[in-house]
Enzyme design. Structure first.
Site, PDB file in Angstrom:
ATOM      1  N   ARG A 151      40.755   7.726  21.336  1.00  0.00           N
ATOM      2  CA  ARG A 151      40.281   6.972  20.163  1.00  0.00           C
ATOM      3  C   ARG A 151      40.253   5.477  20.406  1.00  0.00           C
ATOM      4  O   ARG A 151      39.526   4.736  19.731  1.00  0.00           O
ATOM      5  CB  ARG A 151      41.102   7.353  18.923  1.00  0.00           C
ATOM      6  CG  ARG A 151      40.832   8.791  18.470  1.00  0.00           C
ATOM      7  CD  ARG A 151      41.656   9.160  17.256  1.00  0.00           C
ATOM      8  NE  ARG A 151      43.074   9.135  17.499  1.00  0.00           N
ATOM      9  CZ  ARG A 151      43.810  10.151  17.945  1.00  0.00           C
ATOM     10  NH1 ARG A 151      43.232  11.312  18.179  1.00  0.00           N
ATOM     11  NH2 ARG A 151      45.100  10.028  18.138  1.00  0.00           N
ATOM     12  N   GLU A 169      55.071  10.220  20.806  1.00  0.00           N
ATOM     13  CA  GLU A 169      55.735  10.698  19.584  1.00  0.00           C
ATOM     14  C   GLU A 169      55.830  12.227  19.663  1.00  0.00           C
ATOM     15  O   GLU A 169      56.793  12.817  19.215  1.00  0.00           O
ATOM     16  CB  GLU A 169      54.923  10.261  18.354  1.00  0.00           C
ATOM     17  CG  GLU A 169      55.602  10.540  17.026  1.00  0.00           C
ATOM     18  CD  GLU A 169      54.693  10.264  15.837  1.00  0.00           C
ATOM     19  OE1 GLU A 169      53.521   9.917  16.031  1.00  0.00           O
ATOM     20  OE2 GLU A 169      55.171  10.435  14.706  1.00  0.00           O
TER      21      GLU A 169
HETATM   22  P1  AMP Z   1      52.790   6.149  20.623  1.00  0.00           P
HETATM   23  O1  AMP Z   1      52.741   6.105  22.119  1.00  0.00           O
HETATM   24  O2  AMP Z   1      53.912   6.953  20.095  1.00  0.00           O
HETATM   25  O3  AMP Z   1      52.716   4.751  20.018  1.00  0.00           O
HETATM   26  O4  AMP Z   1      51.506   6.956  20.148  1.00  0.00           O
HETATM   27  C1  AMP Z   1      50.286   6.331  20.102  1.00  0.00           C
HETATM   28  C2  AMP Z   1      49.176   7.231  20.527  1.00  0.00           C
HETATM   29  O5  AMP Z   1      49.290   8.562  20.039  1.00  0.00           O
HETATM   30  C3  AMP Z   1      47.881   6.684  19.994  1.00  0.00           C
HETATM   31  O6  AMP Z   1      46.897   6.774  21.014  1.00  0.00           O
HETATM   32  C4  AMP Z   1      47.567   7.535  18.811  1.00  0.00           C
HETATM   33  O7  AMP Z   1      46.195   7.834  18.797  1.00  0.00           O
HETATM   34  C5  AMP Z   1      48.398   8.808  18.971  1.00  0.00           C
HETATM   35  N1  AMP Z   1      49.238   9.102  17.789  1.00  0.00           N
HETATM   36  C6  AMP Z   1      50.599   9.099  17.741  1.00  0.00           C
HETATM   37  N2  AMP Z   1      51.057   9.420  16.550  1.00  0.00           N
HETATM   38  C7  AMP Z   1      49.979   9.622  15.777  1.00  0.00           C
HETATM   39  C8  AMP Z   1      49.797   9.946  14.391  1.00  0.00           C
HETATM   40  N3  AMP Z   1      50.836  10.151  13.559  1.00  0.00           N
HETATM   41  N4  AMP Z   1      48.526  10.049  13.942  1.00  0.00           N
HETATM   42  C9  AMP Z   1      47.480   9.838  14.761  1.00  0.00           C
HETATM   43  N5  AMP Z   1      47.585   9.534  16.057  1.00  0.00           N
HETATM   44  C10 AMP Z   1      48.812   9.416  16.579  1.00  0.00           C
END
Ligand code: AMP
Length: 171
Positions: free
Chosen positions: A59, A96
């Site tokens: 995205r 996450e």
């Molecule tokens: P993080 O590395 O935990 O900051 O996760 C960020 C990446 O995971 C981004 O590329 C987001 O598109 C995706 N992502 C993580 N959590 C979500 C969520 N709750 N909703 C949508 N996309 C998420």
């Protein structure tokens, strides 16, 4: 920003139980909201001397390439492992939900570059922190990081304390 937020849909328990997935597809479907989001993402960085926008699969490619177009600079994709055909620099990190890695072509950036990193969302900050590390491994500088959505309680921003962070919508 309320107008943007109205075009983000929360899907409970996707892709795993307990995750509130922030779906940006209604936002990017709407031409006015898509333009607004891209303009708002780049606005604080308009005075910066940038050479490229870097975006993470998948995205981050949507917002990142439009931001690059608006800024008149090139776009550098960070991709999931095994997708890029030429020699790569790699990094692995925790998400996450789950763990993964990112790769960039070794000749994508160098010490003469100063980039804006863009993704749709910052959750734990693992993806963005790994992306910054990857960019810096190639010698490039980071002017800042911009996200459409920030999940405040996960404190992803703390992992990026040394960078300028800009987000449009907070949950
Ligand atoms: P993080 O590395 O935990 O900051 O996760 C960020 C990446 O995971 C981004 O590329 C987001 O598109 C995706 N992502 C993580 N959590 C979500 C969520 N709750 N909703 C949508 N996309 C998420």
């Amino acid at each position: 920003m309320d107008r943007l937020e109205a075009h983000i849909r929360t899907i409970p328990n996707f892709p795993k139980p307990g995750i509130q997935f922030k779906d940006i597809t209604p936002l990017v479907k709407n031409p006015a909201m898509l333009r607004l989001a891209v303009h708002q993402l780049i606005h604080p960085f308009l005075g910066e001397k940038l050479t490229a926008v870097v975006g993470m699969e998948a995205r981050g490619f949507i917002f990142g390439s439009l931001a690059a177009w608006e800024l008149g600079v090139g776009f550098i994709p960070l991709r999931k492992p095994g997708k890029l055909p030429y020699d790569v620099q790699s990094i692995s990190y925790d998400l996450e939900y789950g763990s993964t890695g990112l790769e960039v072509h070794i000749d994508a950036l160098d010490v003469n570059d100063r980039v804006l990193l863009i993704d749709d969302l910052i959750a734990t900050g693992g993806t963005a922190a790994a992306s910054c590390e990857l960019i810096e491994k190639l010698g490039a500088g980071i002017a800042g990081c911009a996200f459409v959505v920030e999940l405040d309680e996960l404190k992803g921003r703390d992992k990026l304390a040394k960078y300028r962070i800009h987000t449009l919508i907070h949950y």
